[in-house]
Scaffold this active site. Structure first.
Site, PDB file in Angstrom:
ATOM      1  N   GLU A 107       0.800  -1.218   0.000  1.00 43.55           N
ATOM      2  CA  GLU A 107       0.000   0.000   0.000  1.00 43.55           C
ATOM      3  C   GLU A 107       0.838   1.276   0.000  1.00 43.55           C
ATOM      4  O   GLU A 107       0.325   2.364  -0.268  1.00 43.55           O
ATOM      5  CB  GLU A 107      -0.941  -0.002   1.210  1.00 43.55           C
ATOM      6  CG  GLU A 107      -2.049  -1.051   1.096  1.00 43.55           C
ATOM      7  CD  GLU A 107      -2.919  -1.142   2.334  1.00 43.55           C
ATOM      8  OE1 GLU A 107      -2.515  -0.604   3.388  1.00 43.55           O
ATOM      9  OE2 GLU A 107      -3.998  -1.748   2.250  1.00 43.55           O
TER      10      GLU A 107
ATOM     11  N   GLU B 251       7.056 -21.849   7.746  1.00 37.89           N
ATOM     12  CA  GLU B 251       7.542 -20.985   8.825  1.00 37.89           C
ATOM     13  C   GLU B 251       8.611 -21.655   9.686  1.00 37.89           C
ATOM     14  O   GLU B 251       9.232 -21.013  10.527  1.00 37.89           O
ATOM     15  CB  GLU B 251       6.393 -20.536   9.720  1.00 37.89           C
ATOM     16  CG  GLU B 251       5.773 -21.617  10.572  1.00 37.89           C
ATOM     17  CD  GLU B 251       4.741 -21.049  11.539  1.00 37.89           C
ATOM     18  OE1 GLU B 251       4.895 -21.305  12.745  1.00 37.89           O
ATOM     19  OE2 GLU B 251       3.804 -20.359  11.090  1.00 37.89           O
TER      20      GLU B 251
END
Length: 268
Positions: free
Chosen positions: A78, A109
């Site tokens: 963004e 992960e």
């Protein structure tokens, strides 16, 4: 047991009415901004160092897994349209790659060496800054990434939701936002995710303001990529320069950005 894994203050959730569920979740959510406020003193020096690094040409990286990784990717994606910076200035990387944004990648992960490999693909170096995001504070992908970055001389920070975690101990600027047990035990996409999002908003917005991408309270470098943003730009010019709509529309058409229109106006 860590705070993020602690048992919820609520039980028998399946027996609660919809109103009770929503009211209780909202009650828990109201504690998050207070926890974030307590962390502000630890956020300040990280923001100041990121500004210094980026002013000198460095970049900001986020790494995370699952919800934490997605939040970093969202924040990074963004920044270019909002503040007009290049797409390679704030980079969000998540365990499992971009495909993991929509669909979880099993065991991604757990690889402690992969995060730095992912960053090396972008040429990460000591001129850059890294924020590791991990509610638990112990995600191997993030832990390995910040440890490698620290050893390579990058500025390192983290956003975690447990105290005294391995990741917090491995960075220069730890940010610990302890929001307490989740409404659904262990569901850290809830309060921990909200806390991480709030801190990311604070960091990236403050950095972009200090780098000069805001004038007054306006996003003068935003990319005019749709009708809503063009309309916002026109209104900005009308307000900033006290001109009528037709003049503002013409200036946006001619210059393509609020900043360039203002600079041209002031130069003449």
């Amino acid at each position: 047991m860590t705070t993020t894994e602690a048992t919820s203050h609520y039980d028998n959730l399946q027996e609660m009415s919809v109103e009770a569920l929503l009211t209780s979740i909202n009650k828990e959510d109201q504690t998050v901004p207070m926890a974030v406020a307590k962390a502000i003193p630890s956020i300040i020096p990280l923001v100041e160092e990121i500004v210094a690094k980026m002013s000198a040409g460095g970049r900001l990286f986020y790494i995370g897994a699952g919800t934490s990784g997605r939040l970093g990717v969202v924040d990074a994606s963004e920044i270019p349209p909002t503040y007009g910076v290049a797409f390679d200035q704030v980079i969000g990387i998540m365990a499992g790659g971009d495909g993991a944004i929509r669909k979880a990648v099993e065991n991604a992960e757990d690889d402690q060496n992969q995060a730095w490999k992912d960053m090396e693909a972008f040429g990460a170096n000591e001129g850059d800054a890294l924020i590791g995001i991990a509610a638990s504070g112990r995600t191997p992908y993030v832990l390995g990434g910040v440890q490698a970055a620290m050893a390579k001389g990058l500025t390192t920070g983290c956003i975690v939701c447990n105290q005294a975690s391995p990741i917090a101990h491995s960075v220069k600027y730890p940010i610990e936002v302890v929001v307490g047990p989740e409404f659904v035990t262990g569901s850290t996409r809830m309060k921990a995710g909200t806390a991480s999002k709030l801190v990311l908003n604070m960091i990236s917005t403050s950095v972009m303001i200090k780098l000069g991408h805001v004038k007054g309270n306006k996003m003068i470098d935003m990319k005019l990529s749709n009708a809503k943003l063009v309309e916002r730009a026109i209104n900005m010019l009308m307000s900033e320069m006290e001109i009528d709509r037709k003049v503002a529309e013409r200036m946006i058409q001619e210059h393509g950005s609020v900043r360039q229109a203002i600079d041209h106006f002031q130069a003449h």
